[in-house]
Design an enzyme around this catalytic site. Structure first.
Site, PDB file in Angstrom:
ATOM      1  N   ASP A  13       0.858  -1.189   0.000  1.00  0.00           N
ATOM      2  CA  ASP A  13       0.000   0.000   0.000  1.00  0.00           C
ATOM      3  C   ASP A  13       0.896   1.240   0.000  1.00  0.00           C
ATOM      4  O   ASP A  13       1.674   1.454   0.933  1.00  0.00           O
ATOM      5  CB  ASP A  13      -0.904  -0.016   1.237  1.00  0.00           C
ATOM      6  CG  ASP A  13      -2.024   1.006   1.160  1.00  0.00           C
ATOM      7  OD1 ASP A  13      -2.180   1.634   0.100  1.00  0.00           O
ATOM      8  OD2 ASP A  13      -2.745   1.165   2.164  1.00  0.00           O
ATOM      9  N   ASP A 107      -2.817   2.519  -6.163  1.00  0.00           N
ATOM     10  CA  ASP A 107      -1.807   2.606  -5.104  1.00  0.00           C
ATOM     11  C   ASP A 107      -1.724   1.393  -4.183  1.00  0.00           C
ATOM     12  O   ASP A 107      -1.016   1.431  -3.174  1.00  0.00           O
ATOM     13  CB  ASP A 107      -2.046   3.865  -4.258  1.00  0.00           C
ATOM     14  CG  ASP A 107      -3.391   3.848  -3.550  1.00  0.00           C
ATOM     15  OD1 ASP A 107      -4.271   3.081  -3.973  1.00  0.00           O
ATOM     16  OD2 ASP A 107      -3.556   4.598  -2.575  1.00  0.00           O
ATOM     17  N   GLU A 108      -2.407   0.303  -4.507  1.00  0.00           N
ATOM     18  CA  GLU A 108      -2.274  -0.881  -3.663  1.00  0.00           C
ATOM     19  C   GLU A 108      -2.530  -2.153  -4.461  1.00  0.00           C
ATOM     20  O   GLU A 108      -3.242  -2.149  -5.466  1.00  0.00           O
ATOM     21  CB  GLU A 108      -3.207  -0.819  -2.455  1.00  0.00           C
ATOM     22  CG  GLU A 108      -4.678  -0.759  -2.784  1.00  0.00           C
ATOM     23  CD  GLU A 108      -5.553  -0.780  -1.543  1.00  0.00           C
ATOM     24  OE1 GLU A 108      -5.245  -1.539  -0.599  1.00  0.00           O
ATOM     25  OE2 GLU A 108      -6.562  -0.058  -1.518  1.00  0.00           O
TER      26      GLU A 108
END
Length: 362
Positions: A13, A107-108
């Site tokens: 993350d 983003d993860e």
């Protein structure tokens, strides 16, 4: 064959991704409270730097409230093309370790490194190496969680944020879940958590003390899920090709709309945008949903399922018009959106895994 219960899963993350990209590209913003989004009356915070979060600024917060919490807050307009560019660089690093990468957003992502390209036995060291490479090659910080399931790995990635990681090995999962606040569990939102509080369930240990019959009585079909998840029995495969469930477009208006005629004008623009997204994605859908957010922030959705797959603006607009006039608008409207679901890209790739009792180095 390795059972899912003994897989090695990493959840990576990125730390304050959008805001961190802006600070990286604009060094003068480093160390300052930054919000990506709009600070005007109708603006919304898409992401906040850690400096801004100290003042209580959070994503989805109105721009007005964010500025009230932090008068020195610097608003930056989002640049999604840039975020996608950076995200591709990060994913390229992931794929050097495994092909089993399941992105959740820009983003993860989840990584299954049980059997990895580096032939490395330790998922903990792989996560550390990936985080170091992201910083050295991209310039951003990331956090990670490591465990034997996606559920626990995702929770673990949040424990030592920012720029940290946490490993929960298989033999520690149940004890970890017993101490976990109930609202942190997968599938337990605010409403369900409040109901559990009334039943005296505040932690995983409290939940574990309840029988399957008790949980089924109070939570119907979800009761079995809660019974299993608190015992560490929540296993789903890392799926590299996540199936897109819906495609949507929506607009928030500077001034509230009170007339359906004006709403249809805006919906025409939204339908055109949605058509373009469907064409780019090369998919179509059967279920069309109209999303209405009123001036009091209450939300309403109206849906219709068609007998065939559609992506044309004209069909979208005709269906949305029917949904709009289906029921009288109760308040002035601040946001309208259209989504298409029940898409023609659904497949079932779930595979059964043999139950083999193995122990791995974490």
């Amino acid at each position: 064959m390795v059972t899912q219960a003994h897989k090695k899963i990493i959840h990576v993350d990125m730390d304050a991704f959008y805001a961190s990209v802006e600070q990286m590209d604009q060094p003068e913003l480093i160390g300052k409270p930054v919000a990506v989004g709009g600070g005007e009356e109708r603006g919304v915070v898409a992401a906040a730097s850690y400096e801004a979060r100290k003042y209580g600024v959070r994503s989805a917060m109105s721009g007005v409230m964010a500025r009230k919490n932090c008068p020195d807050l610097i608003f930056v307009k989002p640049r999604f093309s840039r975020y996608k560019e950076i995200s591709k660089q990060i994913r390229a690093i992931f794929f050097e370790y495994t092909d089993l990468v399941e992105p959740l957003s820009l983003d993860e992502a989840y990584l299954d490194v049980t059997e990895n390209k580096m032939m490395h036995p330790s998922a903990t060291l792989i996560a550390k190496e990936i985080r170091n490479r992201i910083f050295e090659e991209v310039g951003l910080r990331a956090s990670a969680g490591i465990s034997n399931s996606k559920f626990v790995a995702k929770i673990a990635s949040d424990i030592n944020k920012p720029n940290g990681q946490k490993t929960i090995p298989p033999e520690e999962v149940e004890a970890f879940l017993e101490d976990l606040p109930i609202e942190k569990f997968f599938g337990i939102g605010k409403v369900t958590a409040a109901k559990m509080f009334k039943l005296g369930i505040f932690t995983g240990r409290d939940l574990k003390s309840k029988s399957l019959d008790f949980l089924t009585e109070h939570f119907k079909n979800s009761g079995e899920h809660y019974f299993k998840v608190v015992r560490g029995e929540h296993f789903s495969e890392v799926k590299p090709n996540r199936i897109q469930k819906s495609v949507a477009a929506e607009h928030t208006f500077r001034k509230n709309l009170t007339s359906e005629i004006f709403m249809m004008e805006r919906l025409e623009t939204i339908a055109e945008e949605l058509e373009n997204r469907l064409i780019r994605s090369k998919i179509a859908g059967k279920t069309i949903t109209l999303k209405i957010k009123y001036s009091d922030f209450s939300l309403q959705t109206r849906s219709k399922t068609l007998p065939h797959y559609v992506k044309d603006k004209s069909v979208l607009l005709n269906t949305v018009r029917e949904l709009l006039y289906q029921e009288k608008i109760k308040e002035s409207v601040r946001l309208l959106g259209i989504s298409v679901s029940n898409l023609n890209n659904a497949t079932d790739n779930d595979e059964k895994v043999m139950d083999v009792q193995l122990k791995f180095e974490f």
